[in-house]
Structure formats: C-alpha cells, structure tokens
Design a protein around this motif. Sequence first.
Motif, PDB file in Angstrom:
ATOM      1  N   VAL A  12       0.512  -0.891   0.332  1.00 38.59           N
ATOM      2  CA  VAL A  12      -0.073  -0.203  -0.233  1.00 38.59           C
ATOM      3  C   VAL A  12       1.353   1.256  -0.065  1.00 38.59           C
ATOM      4  N   GLY A  13       0.740   1.983  -0.923  1.00 38.34           N
ATOM      5  CA  GLY A  13       1.890   3.357  -0.784  1.00 38.34           C
ATOM      6  C   GLY A  13       1.046   4.892  -1.463  1.00 38.34           C
ATOM      7  N   ILE A  14       1.659   5.065  -2.467  1.00 40.07           N
ATOM      8  CA  ILE A  14       1.353   6.328  -3.510  1.00 40.07           C
ATOM      9  C   ILE A  14       2.381   6.439  -4.220  1.00 40.07           C
ATOM     10  N   LEU A  15       1.487   6.219  -5.204  1.00 39.34           N
ATOM     11  CA  LEU A  15       1.948   6.105  -7.104  1.00 39.34           C
ATOM     12  C   LEU A  15       3.298   7.567  -7.155  1.00 39.34           C
ATOM     13  N   LEU A  16       4.577   7.166  -7.146  1.00 36.34           N
ATOM     14  CA  LEU A  16       4.885   8.767  -7.702  1.00 36.34           C
ATOM     15  C   LEU A  16       4.583   8.634  -8.986  1.00 36.34           C
ATOM     16  N   ALA A  17       5.439   8.464  -9.538  1.00 34.24           N
ATOM     17  CA  ALA A  17       4.638   8.499 -11.495  1.00 34.24           C
ATOM     18  C   ALA A  17       5.094   7.013 -11.681  1.00 34.24           C
ATOM     19  N   ILE A  18       4.509   7.078 -13.446  1.00 37.17           N
ATOM     20  CA  ILE A  18       5.231   6.188 -14.562  1.00 37.17           C
ATOM     21  C   ILE A  18       5.336   6.724 -15.157  1.00 37.17           C
ATOM     22  N   LEU A  19       6.745   6.028 -15.592  1.00 39.10           N
ATOM     23  CA  LEU A  19       7.440   5.498 -16.490  1.00 39.10           C
ATOM     24  C   LEU A  19       7.579   4.493 -17.824  1.00 39.10           C
ATOM     25  N   PRO A  20       8.413   4.804 -18.408  1.00 38.59           N
ATOM     26  CA  PRO A  20       8.660   3.964 -19.418  1.00 38.59           C
ATOM     27  C   PRO A  20       9.903   2.887 -18.944  1.00 38.59           C
ATOM     28  N   ALA A  21       9.337   1.347 -19.343  1.00 42.73           N
ATOM     29  CA  ALA A  21      10.183   0.733 -18.495  1.00 42.73           C
ATOM     30  C   ALA A  21      11.827   0.834 -19.630  1.00 42.73           C
ATOM     31  N   PRO A  22      12.706   0.876 -19.273  1.00 42.61           N
ATOM     32  CA  PRO A  22      13.709   0.744 -19.431  1.00 42.61           C
ATOM     33  C   PRO A  22      14.585  -0.953 -19.950  1.00 42.61           C
ATOM     34  N   HIS A  23      14.249  -0.969 -21.717  1.00 45.12           N
ATOM     35  CA  HIS A  23      15.093  -2.378 -22.143  1.00 45.12           C
ATOM     36  C   HIS A  23      13.320  -3.013 -21.436  1.00 45.12           C
ATOM     37  N   ARG A  24      12.369  -2.747 -21.545  1.00 48.67           N
ATOM     38  CA  ARG A  24      11.021  -3.499 -22.144  1.00 48.67           C
ATOM     39  C   ARG A  24       9.814  -3.082 -22.199  1.00 48.67           C
ATOM     40  N   ALA A  25      10.298  -3.183 -23.661  1.00 52.03           N
ATOM     41  CA  ALA A  25       9.305  -2.943 -24.887  1.00 52.03           C
ATOM     42  C   ALA A  25       7.178  -2.402 -24.362  1.00 52.03           C
ATOM     43  N   ASP A  26       7.411  -3.514 -23.810  1.00 49.46           N
ATOM     44  CA  ASP A  26       5.758  -3.797 -22.923  1.00 49.46           C
ATOM     45  C   ASP A  26       5.305  -3.716 -21.613  1.00 49.46           C
ATOM     46  N   PHE A  27       6.409  -3.120 -20.755  1.00 44.06           N
ATOM     47  CA  PHE A  27       6.533  -3.026 -19.906  1.00 44.06           C
ATOM     48  C   PHE A  27       6.267  -0.736 -19.002  1.00 44.06           C
ATOM     49  N   VAL A  28       5.972  -0.609 -18.170  1.00 42.41           N
ATOM     50  CA  VAL A  28       6.192   0.390 -17.439  1.00 42.41           C
ATOM     51  C   VAL A  28       6.335   0.184 -16.256  1.00 42.41           C
ATOM     52  N   GLU A  29       7.142   0.864 -15.070  1.00 41.96           N
ATOM     53  CA  GLU A  29       7.543   1.690 -14.160  1.00 41.96           C
ATOM     54  C   GLU A  29       6.825   2.234 -12.390  1.00 41.96           C
ATOM     55  N   LEU A  30       6.364   1.905 -11.953  1.00 39.24           N
ATOM     56  CA  LEU A  30       5.557   2.454 -11.501  1.00 39.24           C
ATOM     57  C   LEU A  30       6.300   2.671 -10.333  1.00 39.24           C
ATOM     58  N   HIS A  31       6.738   4.053  -9.690  1.00 39.88           N
ATOM     59  CA  HIS A  31       7.181   4.222  -8.946  1.00 39.88           C
ATOM     60  C   HIS A  31       6.479   4.436  -7.694  1.00 39.88           C
ATOM     61  N   VAL A  32       6.561   3.560  -6.680  1.00 39.15           N
ATOM     62  CA  VAL A  32       5.749   4.195  -5.468  1.00 39.15           C
ATOM     63  C   VAL A  32       6.354   4.029  -3.693  1.00 39.15           C
ATOM     64  N   ARG A  33       5.980   4.966  -3.164  1.00 41.38           N
ATOM     65  CA  ARG A  33       6.112   5.421  -1.640  1.00 41.38           C
ATOM     66  C   ARG A  33       5.420   4.227  -0.926  1.00 41.38           C
ATOM     67  N   VAL A  34       6.133   3.630  -0.857  1.00 41.99           N
ATOM     68  CA  VAL A  34       5.564   2.504   0.261  1.00 41.99           C
ATOM     69  C   VAL A  34       5.271   2.458   1.621  1.00 41.99           C
ATOM     70  N   GLU A  35       3.996   2.715   1.935  1.00 44.42           N
ATOM     71  CA  GLU A  35       3.416   2.880   3.083  1.00 44.42           C
ATOM     72  C   GLU A  35       3.416   1.663   4.375  1.00 44.42           C
ATOM     73  N   GLU A  36       3.073   0.662   3.184  1.00 49.05           N
ATOM     74  CA  GLU A  36       3.272  -0.655   4.137  1.00 49.05           C
ATOM     75  C   GLU A  36       2.809  -1.964   3.261  1.00 49.05           C
ATOM     76  N   VAL A  37       3.811  -2.368   3.694  1.00 50.08           N
ATOM     77  CA  VAL A  37       3.554  -4.254   3.432  1.00 50.08           C
ATOM     78  C   VAL A  37       3.060  -5.445   4.072  1.00 50.08           C
ATOM     79  N   ARG A  38       2.311  -6.161   3.244  1.00 48.53           N
ATOM     80  CA  ARG A  38       1.373  -7.241   3.789  1.00 48.53           C
ATOM     81  C   ARG A  38       1.674  -7.846   2.955  1.00 48.53           C
ATOM     82  N   ARG A  39       1.499  -9.394   3.969  1.00 52.36           N
ATOM     83  CA  ARG A  39       2.040 -11.140   3.761  1.00 52.36           C
ATOM     84  C   ARG A  39       0.923 -11.225   3.110  1.00 52.36           C
TER      85      ARG A  39
END
Length: 97
Positions: A12-39
């Motif tokens: 769970v967190g805040i989405l900071l940005a969506i950027l093109p993924a280097p070296h992976r044409a069909d992907f994007v990178e979601l940059h997320v500030r992580v607030e919580e990690v759950r099992r």
Amino acid sequence: MSQIVENWAEIVGILLAILPAPHRADFVELHVRVEEVRRVDDWPLMLSGAEPDLAIMARRGQVDGCADAGGQRIRLRVRAEGPPPLTWFAHPGWRLD
C-alpha cells in the motif's frame, strides 16, 4: 544455478510516477512510496518493508489511460524476480483505476 522462489507481497502506498521501463518495451515502471507491506497467504515475503520507494514493473495495459495518476493511493500485489538486485512485478490481474 539459481533457485526460483514463488513469492507475493501486498503493498500500500502512494504512486509517485509512471515511467517507460528501460529495456522492456511492453512495460512501464510504477514508482511507489511504500507505506505498508502485507503478507499474502503463505507465500514467502521477499519485501522487508524498509524500502521507502519501489520501482514496480507493470504491463502497459495495466495502466492504460492513467498517465497522470501521480499522487494516487494504490494497493497491489507484487512479486520479486531475479538475482539481486531484485526486479518487482505487479500481479498480472491488477489494474490501475
């Protein structure tokens, strides 16, 4: 020879940005500030929760029409892949709304 360990975590967190993924044409990178990690169930947890920001690979179709979604609170399941440094991937059934 490296061993593959199936793993999942929910973040769970805040989405900071969506950027093109280097070296992976069909992907994007979601940059997320992580607030919580759950099992997730009994899956191994490869994310410590100490990572303040995480770059998560997602298929372009998972974020269609959401290029300006920065600042949005999100929740998604992720898995780690590869030898360190690990690469994080969004669950294939997840979509950014």
